[in-house]
Design a protein around this motif. Structure first.
Motif, PDB file in Angstrom:
ATOM      1  N   LYS A 138     -15.467  10.171  -7.577  1.00  0.00           N
ATOM      2  CA  LYS A 138     -14.679  11.277  -7.034  1.00  0.00           C
ATOM      3  C   LYS A 138     -14.205  12.207  -8.150  1.00  0.00           C
ATOM      4  CE  LYS A 138     -10.528  10.834  -5.465  1.00  0.00           C
ATOM      5  NZ  LYS A 138      -9.312  10.510  -4.717  1.00  0.00           N
ATOM      6  N   SER A 139     -13.823  11.624  -9.275  1.00  0.00           N
ATOM      7  CA  SER A 139     -13.354  12.434 -10.406  1.00  0.00           C
ATOM      8  C   SER A 139     -14.463  13.340 -10.931  1.00  0.00           C
ATOM      9  CB  SER A 139     -12.847  11.515 -11.522  1.00  0.00           C
ATOM     10  OG  SER A 139     -12.489  12.259 -12.669  1.00  0.00           O
ATOM     11  N   TYR A 168       0.827  -1.213   0.000  1.00  0.00           N
ATOM     12  CA  TYR A 168       0.000   0.000   0.000  1.00  0.00           C
ATOM     13  C   TYR A 168       0.861   1.263   0.000  1.00  0.00           C
ATOM     14  CZ  TYR A 168      -2.507   3.830   2.280  1.00  0.00           C
ATOM     15  OH  TYR A 168      -2.995   5.065   2.616  1.00  0.00           O
ATOM     16  N   THR A 179     -10.259   4.931  -0.214  1.00  0.00           N
ATOM     17  CA  THR A 179      -9.194   4.305  -1.013  1.00  0.00           C
ATOM     18  C   THR A 179      -7.816   4.519  -0.407  1.00  0.00           C
ATOM     19  OG1 THR A 179      -9.084   6.299  -2.395  1.00  0.00           O
ATOM     20  CG2 THR A 179     -10.476   4.489  -3.168  1.00  0.00           C
ATOM     21  N   GLY A 210       2.447   2.095  -3.239  1.00  0.00           N
ATOM     22  CA  GLY A 210       1.556   2.390  -4.361  1.00  0.00           C
ATOM     23  C   GLY A 210       1.177   1.207  -5.217  1.00  0.00           C
ATOM     24  N   ASP A 245      -4.248   0.152  -3.338  1.00  0.00           N
ATOM     25  CA  ASP A 245      -4.773   1.185  -2.448  1.00  0.00           C
ATOM     26  C   ASP A 245      -5.345   0.519  -1.194  1.00  0.00           C
ATOM     27  OD1 ASP A 245      -7.428   0.353  -2.946  1.00  0.00           O
ATOM     28  OD2 ASP A 245      -7.679   1.770  -4.584  1.00  0.00           O
ATOM     29  N   SER A 276     -12.457   0.207  -6.118  1.00  0.00           N
ATOM     30  CA  SER A 276     -11.649   1.432  -6.130  1.00  0.00           C
ATOM     31  C   SER A 276     -11.892   2.237  -7.400  1.00  0.00           C
ATOM     32  CB  SER A 276     -10.165   1.077  -6.008  1.00  0.00           C
ATOM     33  OG  SER A 276      -9.902   0.458  -4.763  1.00  0.00           O
ATOM     34  N   LYS A 334     -13.197   6.026  -7.472  1.00  0.00           N
ATOM     35  CA  LYS A 334     -12.365   7.058  -8.107  1.00  0.00           C
ATOM     36  C   LYS A 334     -13.117   7.761  -9.235  1.00  0.00           C
ATOM     37  CE  LYS A 334      -7.989   4.878  -6.850  1.00  0.00           C
ATOM     38  NZ  LYS A 334      -6.847   4.064  -7.295  1.00  0.00           N
ATOM     39  N   GLU A 378      -6.201   7.509  -0.040  1.00  0.00           N
ATOM     40  CA  GLU A 378      -5.448   8.673  -0.528  1.00  0.00           C
ATOM     41  C   GLU A 378      -5.309   9.748   0.534  1.00  0.00           C
ATOM     42  OE1 GLU A 378      -6.678   9.498  -4.903  1.00  0.00           O
ATOM     43  OE2 GLU A 378      -8.227   8.211  -4.020  1.00  0.00           O
ATOM     44  N   SER A 379      -6.238   9.771   1.493  1.00  0.00           N
ATOM     45  CA  SER A 379      -6.150  10.769   2.559  1.00  0.00           C
ATOM     46  C   SER A 379      -6.367  10.135   3.925  1.00  0.00           C
ATOM     47  CB  SER A 379      -7.184  11.886   2.341  1.00  0.00           C
ATOM     48  OG  SER A 379      -8.504  11.357   2.449  1.00  0.00           O
ATOM     49  N   SER A 385     -11.824   9.780  -0.616  1.00  0.00           N
ATOM     50  CA  SER A 385     -10.361   9.655  -0.625  1.00  0.00           C
ATOM     51  C   SER A 385      -9.879   8.815   0.551  1.00  0.00           C
ATOM     52  CB  SER A 385      -9.709  11.042  -0.568  1.00  0.00           C
ATOM     53  OG  SER A 385      -9.971  11.772  -1.753  1.00  0.00           O
ATOM     54  N   SER A 386     -10.557   8.942   1.693  1.00  0.00           N
ATOM     55  CA  SER A 386     -10.168   8.129   2.848  1.00  0.00           C
ATOM     56  C   SER A 386     -10.488   6.658   2.612  1.00  0.00           C
ATOM     57  CB  SER A 386     -10.872   8.629   4.110  1.00  0.00           C
ATOM     58  OG  SER A 386     -12.258   8.329   4.077  1.00  0.00           O
TER      59      SER A 386
END
Length: 455
Positions: free
Chosen positions: A164-165, A120, A435, A123, A126, A157, A161, A437-438, A432-433
């Protein structure tokens, strides 16, 4: 430079082989200290990725075991680092000696889930994909396995994403407009914004609603066996579990506590609970068992209500039927090896699915299996349905769904787009949390501490 970690990656106990996994920038150099190839010209550090070499594990100039070293080169390995997997013979003593040799050569013991955590952090996957690794390990059937494999393959995912995009695009549009509110070229298309928010909210709502079905795939169906005393509940429990888990006597009220067992019935995993006979009782101890039985009846995914088919329905039976009304239930009219006199039409008023069987003679089980599979077919028939894999994921999706509803309400009330933007940004943060990313470090650590050592 990452430290080198090592752990046994195969289950404890005797077996054909054991695998010791070693990962880190200097994994090749560490393993070269204790692995001696039969072909002396070969060195692990010079081998191509995805190639193997036969040799011996040597510690303090003494051969411990024969082994095969499989080399993976960064970044095309599970962890994204240099990896060596040492396959030795499967005895636990020799496996521990090999691990000890690797640790003496400079590696450190891996923490639970540290290999997947590194994948993870590097990279390779995720956070949602990482969680699916444990889902695959714990899968106990085709449905749960396929759902986990889909998540590991990135399908969940990818969906998150994409949502989110689309939201980020609208968010950027609002921010540009905020900077130049009088420029018509940057005007926000409110109808298009609303369509995007409604579509995203609908998709997230679907994922949240599907979570319970996915949970059944992963954890099985909680099923309560209920009925009046001596209806044959314990005999049915023993029949389904294949062993004498419950005490069976001719004395009413023998079962006074909940007896549990997990069984596989066709394609459905049942977490069975044999409960005390439900009836009016003045016995204090029995009454406690009856209360537990009623509680299980009300809170289980499935109720298997057992009735003594050799006698007419009485007040206790009718009381049980009324409690089962509108619940997902199967009625078992037991003891059909005797003369059946129970009124099945009356039972069907409350429970449509009625099965005649003899638990004592172990007949009728096939029909029970088919009925239960049909009742839960909607939950498991479409293996291609995406399913959230954890409560953490469900909560993130639900929070994002709530944020989008707040954004839509803000649009309806005519507040400024700045307020709408705040809600959209919050939804993006939640996704984001999900996957990773945050995700904050404490959340990441909590996820991986549930993993087994070596994975």
């Amino acid at each position: 430079m990452s430290s080198v970690i090592a752990a046994i990656s195969t289950p404890s106990g005797p077996g054909g082989i054991s695998v010791i996994r070693v990962s880190g920038d200097a994994a090749f150099e560490v393993c070269e200290k204790i692995f001696s190839p039969v072909n002396k010209k070969k060195k692990l550090s010079c081998m191509k990725g995805y190639t193997a070499c036969f040799g011996h594990i040597v510690s303090e100039n003494e051969i411990i075991d024969e082994a095969v070293a499989l080399v993976f080169r960064a970044p095309l390995s599970y962890t994204g680092e240099n990896v060596v997997e040492l396959s030795c013979h499967g005895g636990m003593y020799v496996t521990k000696l090999v691990l000890r040799a690797v640790l003496s050569a400079g590696a450190k013991p891996a923490e639970p889930g540290e290999f997947t955590k590194r994948a993870y952090l590097n990279g390779r996957i995720d956070l949602a994909e990482a969680e699916s690794v444990m889902e695959i390990i714990s899968a106990d059937g085709k449905a749960s396995l396929n759902a986990a494999v889909m998540n590991l393959g990135g399908h969940l995912s990818a969906k998150i994403k994409k949502i989110k995009s689309e939201l980020s695009e609208k968010q950027a549009n609002i921010e540009v407009w905020t900077d130049s509110p009088d420029d018509e070229d940057f005007a926000v298309d409110i109808k298009s914004l609303r369509r995007t928010l409604e579509k995203a909210a609908l998709e997230l709502e679907g994922l949240v609603k599907n979570f319970d079905s996915g949970k059944i795939l992963r954890e099985g169906v909680s099923a309560a066996i209920v009925g009046a005393p001596n209806a044959g509940k314990s005999t049915l429990m023993n029949m389904l579990s294949g062993e004498d888990r419950s005490i069976v006597t001719s004395v009413p009220g023998t079962t006074r506590d909940v007896v549990e067992e997990t069984v596989k019935l066709g394609g459905v995993t049942l977490r069975l609970a044999d409960t005390a006979g439900i009836r009016k009782s003045g016995d204090e101890v029995e009454s406690i068992g009856i209360e537990k039985a009623v509680d299980r009846l009300s809170n289980s995914d499935l109720v298997i209500a057992v009735f003594d088919g050799s006698k007419e329905l009485d007040d206790d039976d009718i009381s049980i039927l009324k409690k089962c009304e509108n619940l997902k239930a199967v009625a078992v009219v037991n003891k059909n090896d005797l003369n059946t006199v129970a009124d099945e039409d009356e039972i069907k008023k409350y429970i449509p699915d009625v099965i005649e069987m003899s638990a004592r003679n172990e007949t009728g089980g096939e029909q029970l299996e088919k009925t239960i599979e049909r009742l839960f077919s909607a939950d498991k028939s479409d293996y291609n349905n995406l399913s959230l894999g954890s409560e953490r994921q469900r909560q993130a999706c639900f929070n994002a769904f709530e944020d989008l509803n707040s954004a839509l309400s803000a649009l309806d009330s005519g507040v400024t787009l700045d307020a709408v933007s705040v809600e959209i940004n919050s939804a993006i943060g939640e996704l984001s949390s999900l996957t990773g990313e945050s995700a904050v470090e404490s959340v990441v650590d909590k996820i991986f501490e549930k993993f087994c050592v070596g994975k």
